[in-house]
Design a protein around this motif. Structure first.
Motif, PDB file in Angstrom:
ATOM      1  N   ARG A   7       0.834  -1.194   0.000  1.00  0.00           N
ATOM      2  CA  ARG A   7       0.000   0.000   0.000  1.00  0.00           C
ATOM      3  C   ARG A   7       0.870   1.245   0.000  1.00  0.00           C
ATOM      4  O   ARG A   7       1.916   1.292   0.623  1.00  0.00           O
ATOM      5  CB  ARG A   7      -0.898   0.021   1.239  1.00  0.00           C
ATOM      6  CG  ARG A   7      -1.817  -1.189   1.356  1.00  0.00           C
ATOM      7  CD  ARG A   7      -2.682  -1.042   2.570  1.00  0.00           C
ATOM      8  NE  ARG A   7      -3.638  -2.142   2.681  1.00  0.00           N
ATOM      9  CZ  ARG A   7      -4.595  -2.175   3.575  1.00  0.00           C
ATOM     10  NH1 ARG A   7      -4.738  -1.198   4.450  1.00  0.00           N
ATOM     11  NH2 ARG A   7      -5.430  -3.209   3.634  1.00  0.00           N
ATOM     12  N   VAL A  18      -2.801   9.860  -4.390  1.00  0.00           N
ATOM     13  CA  VAL A  18      -2.525   8.686  -5.214  1.00  0.00           C
ATOM     14  C   VAL A  18      -2.441   7.462  -4.312  1.00  0.00           C
ATOM     15  O   VAL A  18      -1.808   7.500  -3.257  1.00  0.00           O
ATOM     16  CB  VAL A  18      -1.208   8.845  -5.994  1.00  0.00           C
ATOM     17  CG1 VAL A  18      -0.909   7.598  -6.823  1.00  0.00           C
ATOM     18  CG2 VAL A  18      -1.268  10.079  -6.895  1.00  0.00           C
ATOM     19  N   LYS A  20      -1.892   3.074  -4.338  1.00  0.00           N
ATOM     20  CA  LYS A  20      -1.471   1.890  -5.085  1.00  0.00           C
ATOM     21  C   LYS A  20      -1.816   0.641  -4.299  1.00  0.00           C
ATOM     22  O   LYS A  20      -1.789   0.630  -3.073  1.00  0.00           O
ATOM     23  CB  LYS A  20       0.035   1.920  -5.355  1.00  0.00           C
ATOM     24  CG  LYS A  20       0.505   3.107  -6.183  1.00  0.00           C
ATOM     25  CD  LYS A  20       2.013   3.053  -6.387  1.00  0.00           C
ATOM     26  CE  LYS A  20       2.515   4.264  -7.172  1.00  0.00           C
ATOM     27  NZ  LYS A  20       3.980   4.227  -7.362  1.00  0.00           N
ATOM     28  N   CYS A  21      -2.104  -0.421  -5.030  1.00  0.00           N
ATOM     29  CA  CYS A  21      -2.357  -1.710  -4.411  1.00  0.00           C
ATOM     30  C   CYS A  21      -1.792  -2.806  -5.304  1.00  0.00           C
ATOM     31  O   CYS A  21      -1.969  -2.774  -6.529  1.00  0.00           O
ATOM     32  CB  CYS A  21      -3.860  -1.929  -4.209  1.00  0.00           C
ATOM     33  SG  CYS A  21      -4.280  -3.569  -3.572  1.00  0.00           S
ATOM     34  N   GLU A  22      -1.143  -3.747  -4.701  1.00  0.00           N
ATOM     35  CA  GLU A  22      -0.711  -4.964  -5.382  1.00  0.00           C
ATOM     36  C   GLU A  22      -1.357  -6.131  -4.655  1.00  0.00           C
ATOM     37  O   GLU A  22      -1.209  -6.264  -3.436  1.00  0.00           O
ATOM     38  CB  GLU A  22       0.809  -5.094  -5.350  1.00  0.00           C
ATOM     39  CG  GLU A  22       1.321  -6.350  -6.033  1.00  0.00           C
ATOM     40  CD  GLU A  22       2.832  -6.480  -5.967  1.00  0.00           C
ATOM     41  OE1 GLU A  22       3.317  -7.625  -5.985  1.00  0.00           O
ATOM     42  OE2 GLU A  22       3.498  -5.429  -5.882  1.00  0.00           O
ATOM     43  N   THR A  31      -2.236  -5.377 -10.177  1.00  0.00           N
ATOM     44  CA  THR A  31      -1.620  -4.114  -9.783  1.00  0.00           C
ATOM     45  C   THR A  31      -2.597  -3.003 -10.118  1.00  0.00           C
ATOM     46  O   THR A  31      -3.238  -3.015 -11.176  1.00  0.00           O
ATOM     47  CB  THR A  31      -0.290  -3.866 -10.503  1.00  0.00           C
ATOM     48  OG1 THR A  31      -0.500  -3.899 -11.923  1.00  0.00           O
ATOM     49  CG2 THR A  31       0.753  -4.918 -10.127  1.00  0.00           C
ATOM     50  N   CYS A  32      -2.727  -2.058  -9.204  1.00  0.00           N
ATOM     51  CA  CYS A  32      -3.699  -0.977  -9.383  1.00  0.00           C
ATOM     52  C   CYS A  32      -3.127   0.310  -8.827  1.00  0.00           C
ATOM     53  O   CYS A  32      -2.495   0.310  -7.764  1.00  0.00           O
ATOM     54  CB  CYS A  32      -5.001  -1.328  -8.663  1.00  0.00           C
ATOM     55  SG  CYS A  32      -6.290  -0.058  -8.781  1.00  0.00           S
ATOM     56  N   GLU A  33      -3.348   1.400  -9.540  1.00  0.00           N
ATOM     57  CA  GLU A  33      -2.988   2.733  -9.057  1.00  0.00           C
ATOM     58  C   GLU A  33      -4.079   3.702  -9.464  1.00  0.00           C
ATOM     59  O   GLU A  33      -4.559   3.680 -10.603  1.00  0.00           O
ATOM     60  CB  GLU A  33      -1.648   3.186  -9.631  1.00  0.00           C
ATOM     61  CG  GLU A  33      -1.239   4.585  -9.189  1.00  0.00           C
ATOM     62  CD  GLU A  33       0.162   4.974  -9.643  1.00  0.00           C
ATOM     63  OE1 GLU A  33       0.380   6.178  -9.858  1.00  0.00           O
ATOM     64  OE2 GLU A  33       1.008   4.075  -9.775  1.00  0.00           O
ATOM     65  N   ASP A  35      -5.309   7.939  -9.097  1.00  0.00           N
ATOM     66  CA  ASP A  35      -5.022   9.330  -8.735  1.00  0.00           C
ATOM     67  C   ASP A  35      -6.362  10.054  -8.670  1.00  0.00           C
ATOM     68  O   ASP A  35      -7.020  10.265  -9.694  1.00  0.00           O
ATOM     69  CB  ASP A  35      -4.110   9.964  -9.790  1.00  0.00           C
ATOM     70  CG  ASP A  35      -3.725  11.399  -9.475  1.00  0.00           C
ATOM     71  OD1 ASP A  35      -4.295  11.993  -8.536  1.00  0.00           O
ATOM     72  OD2 ASP A  35      -2.846  11.941 -10.182  1.00  0.00           O
ATOM     73  N   SER A  68      -4.916   3.067 -13.397  1.00  0.00           N
ATOM     74  CA  SER A  68      -4.197   1.974 -14.038  1.00  0.00           C
ATOM     75  C   SER A  68      -4.514   0.700 -13.276  1.00  0.00           C
ATOM     76  O   SER A  68      -4.359   0.648 -12.049  1.00  0.00           O
ATOM     77  CB  SER A  68      -2.681   2.245 -14.013  1.00  0.00           C
ATOM     78  OG  SER A  68      -1.970   1.112 -14.486  1.00  0.00           O
ATOM     79  N   ALA A  93      -6.893   0.708  -3.149  1.00  0.00           N
ATOM     80  CA  ALA A  93      -6.117   1.827  -3.681  1.00  0.00           C
ATOM     81  C   ALA A  93      -6.845   3.150  -3.442  1.00  0.00           C
ATOM     82  O   ALA A  93      -6.224   4.164  -3.092  1.00  0.00           O
ATOM     83  CB  ALA A  93      -5.858   1.621  -5.175  1.00  0.00           C
TER      84      ALA A  93
END
Length: 210
Positions: A7, A18, A20-22, A31-33, A35, A68, A93
């Protein structure tokens, strides 16, 4: 199944928000991001399910979020794990992008049409996950995605994002239209709820949203 999550905390203050998550399991690798202060013009989504991609693109475009998301899932089984885990990764995310839940509007409501269909979405950035999703589909599938999973995607997103979410289709005949206007309504409601409000402080009389 076990999962590995990385995270990145998002933004309080005035910086870009922003997250992020994996997410890696024996069923999916994601994978996710996101904004929250994007434009909606940067959207790169590949879930392996075309209609799910289409719905997430609506969320990004009309929410003005840059998004993304890439998923490799066990679609040889069915769509369940991929759709659910994409929603969980996106919600996580989103939660991380929000960071401290202060200085935001908190609430968002929007009604969106698509031809004969009309949907309403209501969002509360409450930190109390709850979802009431009533889409009234008539078909089993829309494209390559089962309609029951469209409901579950919204439920899973709300759970991971830690929001209260109500989405109702008010009318409509075409299930593609019912789904798409629901995601459009959600997108605008989310954009309203996460909008910065410098005078709001923590938007709760409890003094905390946690």
């Amino acid at each position: 199944p076990s999962s590995k999550r990385a995270r990145v905390a998002g933004g309080g203050g005035g910086g870009r928000r922003v997250g992020k998550c994996e997410r890696k399991t024996k069923e999916t690798s994601i994978t996710c991001e996101i904004d929250l202060d994007g434009t909606g013009t940067k959207c790169d989504v590949s879930t392996g399910i075309g209609f799910l991609d289409h719905m997430l693109q609506q969320l990004a475009k009309h929410g003005r979020f840059d998004l993304s998301l890439e998923c490799k899932g066990d679609l040889h089984i069915d769509d369940h794990h991929t759709a659910e885990d994409c929603a969980l990764a996106l919600g996580e995310a989103f939660d991380k992008a929000l960071g401290a839940r202060a200085g935001i509007a908190r609430f968002g409501v929007h009604v969106a049409p698509l031809d004969e269909a009309l949907s309403r979405a209501v969002v509360d950035i409450s930190s109390r996950p709850h979802a009431e999703i009533h889409l009234g589909f008539k078909r089993e599938m829309v494209g390559g995605l089962s309609t029951e999973m469209l409901v579950h995607v919204l439920q899973s997103f709300a759970q991971a994002a830690r929001i209260t979410l109500h989405v109702d289709v008010l009318r409509g005949e075409n299930d593609h239209h019912r789904a798409e206007c629901s995601f459009k309504a959600l997108a605008v409601a989310l954009r309203t709820a996460v909008a910065r409000d410098a005078g709001a402080g923590v938007p709760s009389t409890k003094g905390v949203l946690a």
